[in-house]
Design a protein around this motif. Structure first.
Motif, mmCIF file in Angstrom:
data_model
loop_
_atom_site.group_PDB
_atom_site.id
_atom_site.type_symbol
_atom_site.label_atom_id
_atom_site.label_comp_id
_atom_site.label_asym_id
_atom_site.label_seq_id
_atom_site.Cartn_x
_atom_site.Cartn_y
_atom_site.Cartn_z
ATOM 1 N N TYR A 156 -2.135 2.166 5.043
ATOM 2 C CA TYR A 156 -1.544 2.634 3.799
ATOM 3 C C TYR A 156 -0.253 3.414 4.071
ATOM 4 C CZ TYR A 156 -1.076 5.197 -0.598
ATOM 5 O OH TYR A 156 -0.593 5.741 -1.761
ATOM 6 N N ASP A 157 -0.302 4.329 5.030
ATOM 7 C CA ASP A 157 0.887 5.129 5.366
ATOM 8 C C ASP A 157 2.018 4.246 5.875
ATOM 9 O OD1 ASP A 157 -0.437 7.433 4.617
ATOM 10 O OD2 ASP A 157 -0.989 7.993 6.672
ATOM 11 N N ALA A 158 1.687 3.242 6.686
ATOM 12 C CA ALA A 158 2.708 2.321 7.209
ATOM 13 C C ALA A 158 3.365 1.556 6.060
ATOM 14 C CB ALA A 158 2.089 1.359 8.212
ATOM 15 N N LEU A 159 2.566 1.123 5.091
ATOM 16 C CA LEU A 159 3.124 0.421 3.931
ATOM 17 C C LEU A 159 4.020 1.342 3.109
ATOM 18 C CD1 LEU A 159 0.105 -1.747 2.733
ATOM 19 C CD2 LEU A 159 2.274 -2.558 3.688
ATOM 20 N N GLU A 160 3.606 2.584 2.923
ATOM 21 C CA GLU A 160 4.440 3.538 2.194
ATOM 22 C C GLU A 160 5.794 3.717 2.874
ATOM 23 O OE1 GLU A 160 2.315 7.254 1.643
ATOM 24 O OE2 GLU A 160 2.072 6.759 -0.471
ATOM 25 N N GLN A 161 5.788 3.801 4.201
ATOM 26 C CA GLN A 161 7.045 3.960 4.943
ATOM 27 C C GLN A 161 7.925 2.728 4.792
ATOM 28 O OE1 GLN A 161 5.859 4.892 8.936
ATOM 29 N NE2 GLN A 161 5.398 7.027 8.472
ATOM 30 N N ARG A 162 7.319 1.553 4.852
ATOM 31 C CA ARG A 162 8.098 0.319 4.689
ATOM 32 C C ARG A 162 8.708 0.240 3.292
ATOM 33 N NH1 ARG A 162 4.635 -4.712 6.133
ATOM 34 N NH2 ARG A 162 6.562 -5.733 5.495
ATOM 35 N N ILE A 163 7.924 0.618 2.288
ATOM 36 C CA ILE A 163 8.423 0.585 0.905
ATOM 37 C C ILE A 163 9.577 1.575 0.744
ATOM 38 C CG2 ILE A 163 7.830 1.160 -1.485
ATOM 39 C CD1 ILE A 163 5.012 -0.012 -0.858
ATOM 40 N N ALA A 164 9.410 2.773 1.295
ATOM 41 C CA ALA A 164 10.473 3.780 1.199
ATOM 42 C C ALA A 164 11.747 3.285 1.877
ATOM 43 C CB ALA A 164 10.010 5.088 1.826
ATOM 44 N N ALA A 165 11.604 2.635 3.028
ATOM 45 C CA ALA A 165 12.777 2.104 3.738
ATOM 46 C C ALA A 165 13.431 0.995 2.918
ATOM 47 C CB ALA A 165 12.368 1.582 5.116
ATOM 48 N N LEU A 166 12.633 0.118 2.322
ATOM 49 C CA LEU A 166 13.180 -0.960 1.498
ATOM 50 C C LEU A 166 13.878 -0.410 0.253
ATOM 51 C CD1 LEU A 166 10.305 -3.590 1.736
ATOM 52 C CD2 LEU A 166 12.623 -3.827 2.660
ATOM 53 N N GLU A 167 13.270 0.607 -0.372
ATOM 54 C CA GLU A 167 13.894 1.221 -1.548
ATOM 55 C C GLU A 167 15.222 1.864 -1.179
ATOM 56 O OE1 GLU A 167 10.779 3.858 -2.863
ATOM 57 O OE2 GLU A 167 10.039 2.405 -4.334
ATOM 58 N N ALA A 168 15.244 2.552 -0.039
ATOM 59 C CA ALA A 168 16.491 3.202 0.402
ATOM 60 C C ALA A 168 17.563 2.154 0.662
ATOM 61 C CB ALA A 168 16.230 4.028 1.659
#
Length: 102
Positions: A82-94
């Protein structure tokens, strides 16, 4: 399954309480007979408590290991997933936000 677990825990606590009462009774009898001093009883009780805590930690770890294994078998994501997915989403959003600004 939850019912079985609750019944098992109740049984375990009941046995622990019965054992504690039997230990207390036996130690009181040994004290009354002069076989043990108060400090020896205190030391024995502390040793039993420590062993019980160690055993509880072992049981807790075993339960955690079994739960992790079962959750993995049914493909439930872990907190790390879950945490890894959150980080990927944050990077994609940025990256998406910076592309929009350009």
């Amino acid at each position: 399954m939850r019912d079985t677990f609750k019944k098992g825990m109740s049984l375990g606590f009941g046995l622990a309480q019965a054992s504690k009462e039997q230990i207390d009774k036996a130690l009181d009898e040994m004290y009354d007979k002069g076989e043990l001093s108060k400090s020896e009883i205190t030391n024995l009780l502390n040793e039993l408590r420590e062993k019980g805590e160690q055993r509880q930690e072992q049981v807790d770890q075993k339960i955690q290991d079994i739960l992790k294994e079962r959750l993995h078998e049914i493909n439930v994501p872990t907190r790390e997933d879950y945490d890894a997915l959150e980080q990927r989403i944050a990077a994609l959003e940025a990256r998406h936000n910076s592309d929009e600004e350009s």
